[in-house]
Design a protein around this motif. Structure first.
Motif, PDB file in Angstrom:
ATOM      1  N   ASN A  85      -7.632   7.688   1.422  1.00 33.94           N
ATOM      2  CA  ASN A  85      -8.834   7.539   2.899  1.00 33.94           C
ATOM      3  C   ASN A  85      -7.683   7.121   4.224  1.00 33.94           C
ATOM      4  OD1 ASN A  85     -10.597   9.463   1.661  1.00 33.94           O
ATOM      5  ND2 ASN A  85     -11.452   7.270   1.225  1.00 33.94           N
ATOM      6  N   LEU A  86      -6.833   6.613   3.689  1.00 34.84           N
ATOM      7  CA  LEU A  86      -5.850   5.406   4.477  1.00 34.84           C
ATOM      8  C   LEU A  86      -5.146   6.874   4.935  1.00 34.84           C
ATOM      9  CD1 LEU A  86      -5.234   1.785   3.809  1.00 34.84           C
ATOM     10  CD2 LEU A  86      -6.441   3.175   5.852  1.00 34.84           C
ATOM     11  N   TYR A  87      -4.183   7.188   4.277  1.00 36.37           N
ATOM     12  CA  TYR A  87      -2.950   8.170   4.291  1.00 36.37           C
ATOM     13  C   TYR A  87      -2.562   9.109   3.472  1.00 36.37           C
ATOM     14  CZ  TYR A  87      -1.166   3.972   5.719  1.00 36.37           C
ATOM     15  OH  TYR A  87      -0.936   2.391   6.165  1.00 36.37           O
ATOM     16  N   GLY A  88      -3.763   9.897   4.085  1.00 33.89           N
ATOM     17  CA  GLY A  88      -3.849  11.522   3.565  1.00 33.89           C
ATOM     18  C   GLY A  88      -4.036  11.745   1.801  1.00 33.89           C
ATOM     19  N   TRP A  89      -4.224  12.570   1.354  1.00 28.80           N
ATOM     20  CA  TRP A  89      -3.962  12.845  -0.319  1.00 28.80           C
ATOM     21  C   TRP A  89      -2.933  13.555  -0.431  1.00 28.80           C
ATOM     22  CZ3 TRP A  89      -8.258  11.918  -3.542  1.00 28.80           C
ATOM     23  CH2 TRP A  89      -9.209  11.381  -2.652  1.00 28.80           C
ATOM     24  N   ASN A  90      -1.792  12.561  -1.349  1.00 23.41           N
ATOM     25  CA  ASN A  90      -0.850  13.586  -1.289  1.00 23.41           C
ATOM     26  C   ASN A  90       0.045  12.238  -2.510  1.00 23.41           C
ATOM     27  OD1 ASN A  90       0.286  10.535  -0.319  1.00 23.41           O
ATOM     28  ND2 ASN A  90      -0.041  12.049   1.979  1.00 23.41           N
ATOM     29  N   ILE A  91       0.913  12.558  -2.930  1.00 23.34           N
ATOM     30  CA  ILE A  91       0.855  11.351  -4.418  1.00 23.34           C
ATOM     31  C   ILE A  91       1.322  10.340  -4.099  1.00 23.34           C
ATOM     32  CG2 ILE A  91       3.459  11.971  -6.296  1.00 23.34           C
ATOM     33  CD1 ILE A  91       1.254  13.801  -6.477  1.00 23.34           C
ATOM     34  N   ARG A  92       2.201  10.362  -3.030  1.00 20.45           N
ATOM     35  CA  ARG A  92       2.630   8.529  -2.496  1.00 20.45           C
ATOM     36  C   ARG A  92       1.098   7.978  -2.512  1.00 20.45           C
ATOM     37  NH1 ARG A  92       6.558   6.437   1.095  1.00 20.45           N
ATOM     38  NH2 ARG A  92       6.671   3.959   0.946  1.00 20.45           N
ATOM     39  N   SER A  93       0.259   8.450  -1.440  1.00 14.55           N
ATOM     40  CA  SER A  93      -0.279   7.396  -1.599  1.00 14.55           C
ATOM     41  C   SER A  93      -1.575   7.507  -3.226  1.00 14.55           C
ATOM     42  CB  SER A  93      -1.665   7.878  -0.770  1.00 14.55           C
ATOM     43  OG  SER A  93      -1.847   8.303   0.312  1.00 14.55           O
ATOM     44  N   ILE A  94      -1.776   8.790  -3.752  1.00 19.47           N
ATOM     45  CA  ILE A  94      -2.743   8.141  -5.047  1.00 19.47           C
ATOM     46  C   ILE A  94      -0.905   6.755  -5.542  1.00 19.47           C
ATOM     47  CG2 ILE A  94      -2.380   9.182  -7.390  1.00 19.47           C
ATOM     48  CD1 ILE A  94      -3.241  12.145  -6.009  1.00 19.47           C
ATOM     49  N   ALA A  95       0.162   6.910  -5.566  1.00 12.74           N
ATOM     50  CA  ALA A  95       0.555   5.846  -6.588  1.00 12.74           C
ATOM     51  C   ALA A  95       0.370   4.850  -5.832  1.00 12.74           C
ATOM     52  CB  ALA A  95       2.063   6.448  -6.235  1.00 12.74           C
ATOM     53  N   GLU A  96       0.863   4.561  -4.524  1.00 13.83           N
ATOM     54  CA  GLU A  96       0.604   3.348  -3.486  1.00 13.83           C
ATOM     55  C   GLU A  96      -0.990   2.875  -3.976  1.00 13.83           C
ATOM     56  OE1 GLU A  96       1.835   3.731  -0.160  1.00 13.83           O
ATOM     57  OE2 GLU A  96       3.270   3.436  -0.479  1.00 13.83           O
ATOM     58  N   GLY A  97      -1.853   3.496  -4.189  1.00 12.96           N
ATOM     59  CA  GLY A  97      -3.339   3.024  -4.769  1.00 12.96           C
ATOM     60  C   GLY A  97      -3.418   2.591  -5.786  1.00 12.96           C
ATOM     61  N   VAL A  98      -2.784   2.706  -6.941  1.00 15.83           N
ATOM     62  CA  VAL A  98      -2.364   2.948  -8.321  1.00 15.83           C
ATOM     63  C   VAL A  98      -1.783   1.261  -7.878  1.00 15.83           C
ATOM     64  CG1 VAL A  98      -1.384   3.508 -10.254  1.00 15.83           C
ATOM     65  CG2 VAL A  98      -2.958   4.961  -9.521  1.00 15.83           C
ATOM     66  N   ILE A  99      -0.194   1.423  -7.831  1.00 20.64           N
ATOM     67  CA  ILE A  99       0.158  -0.251  -7.539  1.00 20.64           C
ATOM     68  C   ILE A  99      -0.657  -1.056  -6.711  1.00 20.64           C
ATOM     69  CG2 ILE A  99       2.006  -1.072  -6.423  1.00 20.64           C
ATOM     70  CD1 ILE A  99       3.806   1.328  -6.594  1.00 20.64           C
ATOM     71  N   ALA A 100      -1.914  -0.896  -5.929  1.00 21.12           N
ATOM     72  CA  ALA A 100      -2.608  -1.810  -5.416  1.00 21.12           C
ATOM     73  C   ALA A 100      -3.586  -2.733  -6.232  1.00 21.12           C
ATOM     74  CB  ALA A 100      -3.292  -1.295  -4.297  1.00 21.12           C
ATOM     75  N   THR A 101      -3.901  -1.756  -6.819  1.00 20.71           N
ATOM     76  CA  THR A 101      -4.804  -1.762  -8.143  1.00 20.71           C
ATOM     77  C   THR A 101      -4.424  -2.648  -9.004  1.00 20.71           C
ATOM     78  OG1 THR A 101      -6.535   0.339  -7.977  1.00 20.71           O
ATOM     79  CG2 THR A 101      -6.513  -1.144 -10.030  1.00 20.71           C
ATOM     80  N   GLY A 102      -2.963  -2.252  -9.241  1.00 20.34           N
ATOM     81  CA  GLY A 102      -2.028  -2.701 -10.164  1.00 20.34           C
ATOM     82  C   GLY A 102      -2.134  -4.253 -10.400  1.00 20.34           C
ATOM     83  N   LEU A 103      -1.597  -4.806  -8.764  1.00 21.91           N
ATOM     84  CA  LEU A 103      -1.629  -5.680  -8.425  1.00 21.91           C
ATOM     85  C   LEU A 103      -2.523  -7.115  -7.819  1.00 21.91           C
ATOM     86  CD1 LEU A 103       1.098  -5.365  -5.322  1.00 21.91           C
ATOM     87  CD2 LEU A 103       1.504  -6.049  -8.006  1.00 21.91           C
ATOM     88  N   ALA A 104      -3.667  -6.242  -8.083  1.00 23.28           N
ATOM     89  CA  ALA A 104      -5.011  -6.447  -7.930  1.00 23.28           C
ATOM     90  C   ALA A 104      -5.587  -7.691  -9.213  1.00 23.28           C
ATOM     91  CB  ALA A 104      -6.313  -6.022  -7.319  1.00 23.28           C
ATOM     92  N   VAL A 105      -5.109  -6.682  -9.669  1.00 22.21           N
ATOM     93  CA  VAL A 105      -5.717  -7.451 -11.558  1.00 22.21           C
ATOM     94  C   VAL A 105      -4.949  -7.451 -12.154  1.00 22.21           C
ATOM     95  CG1 VAL A 105      -5.903  -5.972 -13.904  1.00 22.21           C
ATOM     96  CG2 VAL A 105      -6.716  -4.644 -12.458  1.00 22.21           C
ATOM     97  N   PHE A 106      -3.070  -7.367 -11.953  1.00 23.34           N
ATOM     98  CA  PHE A 106      -2.465  -8.881 -12.181  1.00 23.34           C
ATOM     99  C   PHE A 106      -2.214  -9.994 -11.389  1.00 23.34           C
ATOM    100  CE2 PHE A 106       2.421 -10.219 -11.445  1.00 23.34           C
ATOM    101  CZ  PHE A 106       2.159 -10.494 -13.044  1.00 23.34           C
ATOM    102  N   SER A 107      -2.664  -9.424 -10.664  1.00 25.07           N
ATOM    103  CA  SER A 107      -2.901 -11.267  -9.378  1.00 25.07           C
ATOM    104  C   SER A 107      -3.760 -12.052 -10.412  1.00 25.07           C
ATOM    105  CB  SER A 107      -3.059 -11.248  -8.089  1.00 25.07           C
ATOM    106  OG  SER A 107      -3.525 -10.744  -7.830  1.00 25.07           O
ATOM    107  N   HIS A 108      -5.003 -11.635 -10.739  1.00 26.11           N
ATOM    108  CA  HIS A 108      -6.044 -12.179 -10.974  1.00 26.11           C
ATOM    109  C   HIS A 108      -6.271 -12.110 -12.078  1.00 26.11           C
ATOM    110  CE1 HIS A 108      -9.747 -12.104 -13.238  1.00 26.11           C
ATOM    111  NE2 HIS A 108     -10.445 -12.668 -12.131  1.00 26.11           N
ATOM    112  N   GLN A 109      -5.811 -11.956 -13.000  1.00 29.24           N
ATOM    113  CA  GLN A 109      -5.098 -12.274 -14.815  1.00 29.24           C
ATOM    114  C   GLN A 109      -4.380 -13.627 -14.244  1.00 29.24           C
ATOM    115  OE1 GLN A 109      -6.067 -11.369 -17.531  1.00 29.24           O
ATOM    116  NE2 GLN A 109      -7.510 -11.145 -16.079  1.00 29.24           N
ATOM    117  N   ILE A 110      -3.153 -13.499 -13.505  1.00 30.32           N
ATOM    118  CA  ILE A 110      -2.350 -14.656 -13.014  1.00 30.32           C
ATOM    119  C   ILE A 110      -2.799 -16.255 -13.470  1.00 30.32           C
ATOM    120  CG2 ILE A 110      -0.461 -15.988 -11.740  1.00 30.32           C
ATOM    121  CD1 ILE A 110       0.439 -13.144 -11.681  1.00 30.32           C
TER     122      ILE A 110
END
Length: 92
Positions: free
Chosen positions: A51-76
């Motif tokens: 929704n921020l940057y349009g529907w493209n592969i890069r936005s999808i990848a960055e959404g996955v990375i943001a989710t991974g960082l959120a879950v990873f940092s929570h687990q730390i």
């Protein structure tokens, strides 16, 4: 942790605490099983990025990375706090 934030553009940094909050709310919701929380966060992270940057592969990848960082940092935080609490109970 700071090095991991370089994986995302600065505009995405607000998504991580938002995902923490959503994950916390999901965890406190009795009818949402724990295994489903990560998938909910992934969908929300990807939708927010797209929704921020349009529907493209890069936005999808960055959404996955943001989710991974959120879950990873929570687990730390969670694992570190549990370790400290365990040591206090055991008297170490």
């Amino acid at each position: 942790m700071e090095e991991l934030l370089y994986l995302l553009p600065e505009d995405f940094h607000f998504i991580i605490p938002a995902l923490w909050f959503i994950g916390y709310a999901c965890k406190r919701t009795p009818f949402i099983p724990d295994w489903l929380i990560v998938w909910i966060l992934l969908i929300i992270g990807v939708l927010a990025a797209c929704n921020l940057y349009g529907w493209n592969i890069r936005s999808i990848a960055e959404g996955v990375i943001a989710t991974g960082l959120a879950v990873f940092s929570h687990q730390i935080v969670k694992q570190t706090c549990n370790r400290v609490e365990k040591n206090i109970r055991e008297g170490s």
